[in-house]
Write a protein that holds these residues in place. Structure first.
Motif, short mmCIF file in Angstrom:
data_model
loop_
_atom_site.label_atom_id
_atom_site.label_comp_id
_atom_site.label_asym_id
_atom_site.label_seq_id
_atom_site.Cartn_x
_atom_site.Cartn_y
_atom_site.Cartn_z
N SER A 97 0.82 -1.21 0.00
CA SER A 97 0.00 0.00 0.00
C SER A 97 0.86 1.26 0.00
O SER A 97 0.53 2.26 -0.66
CB SER A 97 -0.94 0.00 1.21
N MET A 98 1.97 1.24 0.75
CA MET A 98 2.89 2.40 0.76
C MET A 98 3.51 2.63 -0.61
O MET A 98 3.69 3.77 -1.04
CB MET A 98 3.97 2.19 1.81
N LYS A 100 2.16 1.98 -3.47
CA LYS A 100 1.14 2.59 -4.33
C LYS A 100 0.87 4.04 -3.93
O LYS A 100 0.62 4.89 -4.79
CB LYS A 100 -0.17 1.78 -4.25
N THR A 101 0.90 4.33 -2.62
CA THR A 101 0.56 5.67 -2.15
C THR A 101 1.67 6.67 -2.41
O THR A 101 1.42 7.80 -2.85
CB THR A 101 0.24 5.63 -0.64
N PHE A 102 2.92 6.26 -2.14
CA PHE A 102 4.03 7.20 -2.21
C PHE A 102 4.95 6.98 -3.42
O PHE A 102 5.82 7.81 -3.67
CB PHE A 102 4.89 7.11 -0.94
N SER A 160 -0.28 8.59 10.44
CA SER A 160 -1.44 8.69 9.55
C SER A 160 -1.62 10.08 8.96
O SER A 160 -2.58 10.31 8.21
CB SER A 160 -2.72 8.28 10.30
N SER A 163 2.79 12.97 4.40
CA SER A 163 2.50 13.15 2.97
C SER A 163 3.56 12.53 2.07
O SER A 163 3.44 12.59 0.85
CB SER A 163 2.38 14.65 2.66
N ILE A 225 -7.77 -1.10 3.85
CA ILE A 225 -7.05 -0.28 2.86
C ILE A 225 -7.89 -0.08 1.61
O ILE A 225 -7.93 1.02 1.04
CB ILE A 225 -5.70 -0.94 2.53
N GLY A 229 -8.58 3.43 2.83
CA GLY A 229 -7.25 3.94 2.50
C GLY A 229 -6.21 3.67 3.59
O GLY A 229 -6.53 3.23 4.70
N LEU A 230 -4.97 3.95 3.24
CA LEU A 230 -3.85 3.64 4.14
C LEU A 230 -3.91 4.44 5.44
O LEU A 230 -3.72 3.90 6.53
CB LEU A 230 -2.52 3.93 3.41
#
Length: 515
Positions: A97-98, A100-102, A160, A163, A225, A229-230
Motif C-alpha cells: 500500500s505504501m 502505491k501511495t508514495f 497517519s 504526505s 485499505i 485507505g492507508l
C-alpha cells in the motif's frame, strides 16, 4: 534472635524471654550494650543486628504463584505480543500500500526506500530492549509497559498524517517502534515472576497471540485499505495500542515472599536492605561472563540476517510471480496459523526438555527456517508456496516461544531482564539490515530469487553456532561442582582440625585438674 527497632533490648513476652530471677552464677552477661561497652561498640552491635548475619544470602524473589492473577497477566501479555508483532508481521500488506501511495515511476529505488520503514520499525523494537530492561529494573514492568503503549499510540497516530515516505522513518520506524519496545519487553519478564513450572506453556500461549493477529490482520488490513485507505487504516490500528495501554496496568508486581516476612521486623529488614544491599548496576555486563549466554547472544543475531526478509518482501514477490491469483494475503495467514501452533506445541515440549538442552529446539527451527527461505523462489505453483509458508511458520513459532525459557536457564531469574534486553538489542542489527538489502537486490536484479536464497544462509550458520551451548554450559557446571566440592572438603577438614584442637585443650585442662 534479631530484634526489630521497635523492641527494647530485652525480649518481650515471647517464648524466648529470659527466665525470671537472678542469673546463675558464672553465666554470661546478657547481650546488648552494657556499662562496660563503649558507645562505638554499642553502635557496632546495633548495626550488626540490623544487617543480619555476615554470611546471609541476598533476599530471594517471591515464589511464582503458578496461576491466580497470573492468568490475567498472561492474557495481557498475549494481547501485547499480538498487537506489536501482528502489526509488524503484516507489514507486507502495508508495504504494498505504501508503494502505491508514495511511489512514482521515476524512482527506481522505491522498493529499497519503502523497505526501510518496516525493517527500521522491527529493528528499533529490539534495539531499544537493553534500555528498556534498565527501565524495567528501575521502575518495574507495569510503569514501563504503560508508558511504552502510550508512546506507540502517538507514533502510529502521527504516521497517519504524513504526505511522503521519509517522515514515516521517524513516526512509524522510530517513535511507534520505541513505544512497542517499551511495551513488549516487560511482557516477557513479568511471566517469569508469575510462572516457573508452566513457563514454557505460558510463553507458548503468549507468543501465540502474535500468530492469531498475524492470521487475521492481513485480511483486515486488506479490507480496510481497499475501503478507507492507508491513513485511516493506521488510525484504526491505534485502537490496538490503546487496549495495550490498558493491558499494561495488569502487570502487578508480586509482594514479599513468606520467607522475607518471617525473617524479622519490617522496619529493620527495610533498613538493612537499603543500607547494606549493594547498588544494582544500570547495565549488568557481568552476564557476558557466562560463556554459554555470550555464545547464545552471538548465535541468535547471526541467524537472523535473513529472518525478517519473507515478512517484508513475500507479498511483493507473490504479486510478481502469481499475478493472476486472488487473496494473495493467504501466504502470511498460513505463516501466522502454523506459527501459533508451533508456539503452543514447542512451548509445551520445552517444559519436558531439561535445562539448556532447550537450545536444540532453536537449532532445529533455524535449520528449517533457512531451508524454507531458500525454497521460496523454487515454488512455481502457488500451492507449493503455501506448503513452504506452513512449515516456515511452524518452526518460526518454535524459535520465538522458547527464547525466554532459555534465558532463564542460562542466567537465572535475577538477571533475565537484562539478558533478554541485550539479546533483543543485538537482534535489531540483522533484522534492520536484512530487508533493505533484499530490496536493493530486487531493484538491481529484477527479481527476489537471489534475495531469498541468501536469506536462507544465516539461519543455518547461526544454528550451527548454537549447537555448542549445551556442551559449554555442562563443562562450566562440572568446573563449578568440582570447585564447590573442593571448598566443602577444605571446610570439613578445617572444622575437624578445630574440633580436635578444642578437644585436646579440654583434655589438657581435665588432666591438670586431676593432677
Amino acid at each position: 534472635m534479631v530484634l526489630s527497632q521497635e523492641e527494647p533490648d530485652s525480649a518481650r513476652g515471647t517464648g524466648e524471654a529470659q527466665p525470671l530471677g537472678p542469673a546463675p552464677t558464672g553465666a554470661a552477661p546478657p547481650p546488648g550494650p552494657g556499662t562496660s561497652d563503649s558507645p562505638e561498640a554499642a553502635v557496632e552491635k546495633v548495626e550488626v543486628e540490623l544487617a543480619g548475619p555476615a554470611d546471609a544470602q541476598p533476599r530471594e524473589p517471591p515464589e511464582p504463584p503458578e496461576g491466580g492473577w497470573g492468568w490475567l497477566v498472561m492474557l495481557a501479555a498475549m494481547w501485547c505480543n499480538g498487537s506489536v508483532f501482528g502489526i509488524q508481521n503484516a507489514c507486507g500488506v502495508l508495504f504494498v500500500s505504501m508503494l502505491k501511495t508514495f511511489g512514482s515511476k521515476d524512482d527506481d529505488k522505491m522498493v529499497f526506500k519503502t523497505a526501510w520503514v518496516g525493517s527500521l520499525s522491527m529493528g528499533m523494537i529490539f534495539f531499544c530492549c537493553p534500555i528498556v530492561s534498565v527501565f524495567t529494573d528501575i521502575f518495574g514492568c507495569r510503569k514501563t509497559a504503560v508508558v511504552g503503549a502510550a508512546v506507540g499510540f502517538v507514533g502510529l497516530m502521527s504516521s497517519s498524517f504524513v504526505s511522503s515516505i521519509e517522515p514515516l522513518y521517524l513516526t512509524y520506524g522510530i517513535i511507534f517502534a520505541c513505544g512497542c519496545s517499551f511495551a513488549y519487553q516487560p511482557s516477557l519478564v513479568i511471566l517469569g515472576h508469575y510462572f516457573k513450572k508452566r513457563l514454557g506453556l505460558v510463553n507458548g500461549i503468549v507468543t501465540a497471540g502474535s500468530s492469531v493477529f498475524t492470521v487475521l490482520l492481513p485480511l483486515l488490513l486488506r479490507v480496510l485499505i481497499d475501503s478507507v485507505g492507508l491513513f485511516n487504516t493506521l488510525r484504526v490500528l491505534c485502537i490496538f495500542m490503546f487496549v495495550l495501554f490498558l493491558a499494561g496496568f495488569t502487570y502487578r508486581p508480586l509482594g514479599s515472599s513468606t520467607k522475607d516476612k518471617e525473617s524479622g521486623g519490617s522496619r529493620s529488614s527495610l533498613f538493612s536492605r537499603r543500607k547494606f544491599s549493594p547498588p544494582k548496576k544500570i547495565f549488568n555486563f557481568a552476564i557476558f561472563k557466562v560463556t554459554a549466554y555470550a555464545v547464545w547472544a552471538v548465535g541468535i543475531p547471526l541467524a537472523l540476517f535473513g529472518y525478517f526478509v519473507p515478512y517484508v518482501h513475500l507479498m511483493k514477490h507473490v504479486n510478481e510471480r502469481f499475478q493472476d491469483k486472488k487473496n494473495k494475503e493467504i501466504v502470511l495467514t498460513c505463516i501466522g496459523i502454523t506459527s501459533g501452533v508451533g508456539r503452543l506445541l514447542f512451548g509445551r515440549i520445552a517444559d519436558y526438555v531439561p535445562g539448556v538442552k532447550k537450545v536444540y529446539l532453536q537449532v532445529l527451527s533455524f535449520f528449517f527456517i533457512g531451508l524454507m527461505s531458500m525454497m521460496i523462489p523454487l515454488c512455481s505453483v502457488f500451492g507449493a508456496l503455501i506448503a513452504v509458508c506452513l512449515i516456515m511458520g511452524l518452526f518460526d513459532g518454535c524459535f520465538i516461544s522458547i527464547m525466554a525459557p532459555i534465558a532463564f536457564e542460562l542466567v537465572g531469574a535475577q538477571d533475565v531482564s537484562q539478558a533478554i534486553g541485550f539479546l533483543l538489542g543485538f537482534m535489531s542489527i540483522p533484522m534492520t539490515v536484512g530487508p533493505p538489502i533484499a530490496g536493493l537486490l530486487r531493484d538491481k536484479l529484477g527479481s527476489y530469487d537471489m534475495a531469498f536464497y541468501l536469506a536462507g544462509v544465516p539461519p543455518l550458520i547461526g544454528g550451527a553456532v548454537l549447537c555448542f551451548i549445551p556442551w559449554i554450559h555442562s563443562k562450566k557446571q562440572r568446573e563449578v561442582n568440582k570447585t564447590t566440592g573442593k571448598e566443602k572438603m577444605e571446610k570439613m577438614l578445617e572444622n575437624q582440625n578445630s574440633l580436635l584442637s578444642s578437644s585436646s585443650g579440654i583434655f589438657k585442662k581435665e588432666s591438670d585438674s586431676i593432677i
